[in-house]
Design a protein around this motif. Structure first.
Motif, PDB file in Angstrom:
ATOM      1  N   THR A 155       0.833  -1.202   0.000  1.00  0.00           N
ATOM      2  CA  THR A 155       0.000   0.000   0.000  1.00  0.00           C
ATOM      3  C   THR A 155       0.869   1.255   0.000  1.00  0.00           C
ATOM      4  OG1 THR A 155      -0.165  -0.167   2.415  1.00  0.00           O
ATOM      5  CG2 THR A 155      -1.965  -1.109   1.128  1.00  0.00           C
ATOM      6  N   ALA A 156       1.970   1.213   0.766  1.00  0.00           N
ATOM      7  CA  ALA A 156       2.885   2.360   0.774  1.00  0.00           C
ATOM      8  C   ALA A 156       3.485   2.562  -0.617  1.00  0.00           C
ATOM      9  CB  ALA A 156       3.993   2.142   1.806  1.00  0.00           C
ATOM     10  N   VAL A 159       1.106   4.404  -2.894  1.00  0.00           N
ATOM     11  CA  VAL A 159       1.096   5.841  -2.577  1.00  0.00           C
ATOM     12  C   VAL A 159       2.308   6.523  -3.213  1.00  0.00           C
ATOM     13  CG1 VAL A 159       1.240   7.549  -0.734  1.00  0.00           C
ATOM     14  CG2 VAL A 159      -0.166   5.511  -0.425  1.00  0.00           C
ATOM     15  N   MET A 235      -0.367   1.179   9.526  1.00  0.00           N
ATOM     16  CA  MET A 235       0.338   1.715   8.359  1.00  0.00           C
ATOM     17  C   MET A 235      -0.346   1.260   7.064  1.00  0.00           C
ATOM     18  SD  MET A 235       4.270   0.844   7.214  1.00  0.00           S
ATOM     19  CE  MET A 235       4.768   0.989   5.483  1.00  0.00           C
ATOM     20  N   CYS A 239      -2.297   3.771   4.495  1.00  0.00           N
ATOM     21  CA  CYS A 239      -1.775   3.864   3.120  1.00  0.00           C
ATOM     22  C   CYS A 239      -2.788   3.345   2.107  1.00  0.00           C
ATOM     23  CB  CYS A 239      -0.461   3.076   3.009  1.00  0.00           C
ATOM     24  SG  CYS A 239       0.932   3.836   3.860  1.00  0.00           S
ATOM     25  N   ILE A 242      -5.195   6.162   1.334  1.00  0.00           N
ATOM     26  CA  ILE A 242      -4.528   7.190   0.510  1.00  0.00           C
ATOM     27  C   ILE A 242      -4.238   6.646  -0.888  1.00  0.00           C
ATOM     28  CG2 ILE A 242      -2.482   8.653   0.326  1.00  0.00           C
ATOM     29  CD1 ILE A 242      -2.288   8.583   3.375  1.00  0.00           C
ATOM     30  N   ALA A 243      -3.828   5.386  -0.962  1.00  0.00           N
ATOM     31  CA  ALA A 243      -3.458   4.791  -2.251  1.00  0.00           C
ATOM     32  C   ALA A 243      -4.652   4.748  -3.203  1.00  0.00           C
ATOM     33  CB  ALA A 243      -2.899   3.392  -2.038  1.00  0.00           C
TER      34      ALA A 243
END
Length: 253
Positions: A155-156, A159, A235, A239, A242-243
């Motif tokens: 997921t990070a 983003v 986390m 994410c 946001i992603a």
């Protein structure tokens, strides 16, 4: 359900290019053999294992490399490969001409990245088990742990990829990932740092990922595992929100 279609598409592609995953499996193996085993001959055992007994250096390093494998497997998919689909090949534009939505694309790519990171980790787990570096049946917790690590970093990665302007920006990712790999207690205990540095290191996501896998692999069950689960879950959830939003805007633009 539509996101599963994208996962199935990637599976069909990797059915013919599965060998590219070997690099992600061999990389931690080479680190393990060169540093864990090679330098381990000079180090001997690691005595500063909170809540546990002294352990061979290779057995101390192996779970950390396992966490790194899960991280790299997921991040490679949602950064390098996804950027090509997003900006170079325009793959997603074709997908959006079908009933798939931007949200389906985001969830499908994240789901595939989690699967890829978990598979790479399981392959490395089989290697370290064969080498006798797994000390406890609690090491089975490594399987869901690796999936959670892959989820958080996948997921990070989505983003991050939405902010990249060109291929040169990939250097910024390495600028973050490499120091984190070297200093997040991959090769030595947290206690080697002075207290202020320890606090900073404990905030690193890879440090929490290593704690999540190293403790059960060494047969140590402490609250640190729960802290790591909560950290990586939070986390990943943040994410993910946001992603989906960022990728939707990028594709719509």
């Amino acid at each position: 359900m539509s996101a599963a279609v994208l996962v199935e598409r990637n599976l069909m592609i990797y059915k013919h290019t599965w060998y590219v995953l070997l690099a992600e499996i061999f990389e931690p193996i080479l680190y393990l053999l060169s540093i864990g085993v090679g330098i381990g001959v000079l180090v001997g055992t690691v005595t500063d294992v909170p809540g546990g007994e002294p352990v061979r250096y290779a057995a101390f390093v192996a779970p950390a490399l396992l966490a790194t494998a899960a991280m790299n497997g997921a991040m490679n998919e949602t950064t390098f490969l996804m950027y090509g689909k997003l900006k170079t090949d325009r793959t997603y534009e074709s997908m959006l001409a079908t009933p798939l939505t931007e949200r389906d694309v985001a969830l499908g790519e994240i789901g595939w990245a989690v699967l890829r990171g978990t598979v790479v980790s399981l392959a490395f787990l089989a290697v370290i088990t064969a080498l006798g570096l797994v000390r406890s049946p609690w090491a089975l917790l490594v399987v869901p742990g690796a999936a959670l690590i892959a989820f958080a970093f996948a997921t990070a990665g989505v983003v991050v990829v939405t902010y990249l302007r060109d291929w040169q920006d990939m250097q910024y990712i390495q600028l973050v990932m490499l120091p984190m790999f070297l200093f997040a207690t991959t090769f030595y205990p947290l206690s080697v740092y002075p207290r202020p540095v320890q606090v900073a290191v404990q905030w690193l996501p890879l440090y929490q990922a290593i704690e999540l896998l190293r403790n059960p692999a060494l047969g140590i069950l402490t609250p640190k595992i729960l802290v790591a689960v909560l950290y990586l879950t939070a986390m990943g959830a943040l994410c993910l929100v946001i992603a989906v939003r960022r990728l939707g805007r990028t594709l719509a633009g």
